[in-house]
Design a protein around this motif. Structure first.
Motif, PDB file in Angstrom:
ATOM      1  N   LEU A   1       2.288  10.771  10.461  1.00  0.00           N
ATOM      2  CA  LEU A   1       2.590  11.467   9.210  1.00  0.00           C
ATOM      3  C   LEU A   1       1.947  10.768   8.025  1.00  0.00           C
ATOM      4  N   PHE A   2       1.913   9.439   8.076  1.00  0.00           N
ATOM      5  CA  PHE A   2       1.256   8.697   6.994  1.00  0.00           C
ATOM      6  C   PHE A   2      -0.216   9.083   6.887  1.00  0.00           C
TER       7      PHE A   2
ATOM      8  N   VAL B   1      -4.623  12.071   4.207  1.00  0.00           N
ATOM      9  CA  VAL B   1      -5.766  12.992   4.242  1.00  0.00           C
ATOM     10  C   VAL B   1      -5.626  14.018   3.115  1.00  0.00           C
ATOM     11  N   CYS B   2      -4.441  14.565   2.968  1.00  0.00           N
ATOM     12  CA  CYS B   2      -4.201  15.537   1.889  1.00  0.00           C
ATOM     13  C   CYS B   2      -4.322  14.869   0.524  1.00  0.00           C
TER      14      CYS B   2
ATOM     15  N   ILE C   1      -1.884  20.003  -2.550  1.00  0.00           N
ATOM     16  CA  ILE C   1      -0.769  19.125  -2.929  1.00  0.00           C
ATOM     17  C   ILE C   1       0.544  19.628  -2.333  1.00  0.00           C
ATOM     18  N   GLY C   2       0.649  20.935  -2.117  1.00  0.00           N
ATOM     19  CA  GLY C   2       1.811  21.467  -1.408  1.00  0.00           C
ATOM     20  C   GLY C   2       1.853  20.959   0.026  1.00  0.00           C
TER      21      GLY C   2
ATOM     22  N   ALA D   1       4.489  14.464   3.226  1.00  0.00           N
ATOM     23  CA  ALA D   1       5.001  13.205   2.682  1.00  0.00           C
ATOM     24  C   ALA D   1       6.526  13.119   2.747  1.00  0.00           C
ATOM     25  N   VAL D   2       7.212  14.237   2.543  1.00  0.00           N
ATOM     26  CA  VAL D   2       8.679  14.198   2.600  1.00  0.00           C
ATOM     27  C   VAL D   2       9.169  13.813   3.999  1.00  0.00           C
TER      28      VAL D   2
END
Length: 161
Positions: free
Chosen positions: A87-88, A93-94, A115-116, A122-123
């Motif tokens: 996930l990190f 990447v985003c 960013i969405g 990220a959450v």
């Protein structure tokens, strides 16, 4: 949730490497363009737009916190470690993709999608980090708050322009 990994002097090289790596990767897209461009300066800014200098202060601090959190996860002996690391990487990447989409392509709508996706990754990264190492989870909270603010800012810029 496991207990926090204790760090000692032997961890310093790895910890510094993680911090430098995250800062280098996170700041690299700035070379492709940024808020100093004529295009960006010409955009109408929302009332919530912070002073431009703040971005140059906030991002290195956030990337440093992420680097420390990443190192704690890397060192953890926990079955959730692989998911946390995956996930990190996905959210980074985003994060890295957002700057060229926004500043280089000048595509506010696509930047909002990026960013969405960053927030959508990220959450859960923060949740999994907290499950693996409580301190790592806490270290990503400022990043999550700033990215959420940046998403609102991106939306407001799109709405005004």
């Amino acid at each position: 949730m496991t207990t926090a990994v204790s760090l000692d002097r032997d961890d310093l090289p790895g910890l510094l490497a993680a911090v430098v790596l995250v800062n280098a990767v996170g700041s690299a897209p700035a070379a492709l363009g940024g808020p100093g461009s004529a295009w960006f300066r010409s955009l109408a800014k929302p009332a919530i737009y912070p002073p431009p200098w703040l971005f140059g202060v906030v991002w290195p601090v956030l990337f440093t916190l992420l680097g420390v959190a990443l190192y704690l996860i890397w060192r953890a002996d926990d079955p959730g470690r692989r998911l946390a690391l995956g996930l990190f990487v996905a959210q980074m990447v985003c994060n890295v993709a957002w700057t060229p989409v926004f500043f280089r392509a000048q595509n506010l709508a696509l930047a909002l999608v990026v960013i969405g996706a960053l927030l959508a990754l990220a959450v859960p990264m923060g949740v999994v980090f907290r499950r693996v190492d409580r301190t790592a989870g806490l270290l990503v909270v400022p990043y999550l708050l700033w990215v959420a603010f940046a998403a609102v800012l991106n939306y407001r810029l799109l709405a005004l322009n």
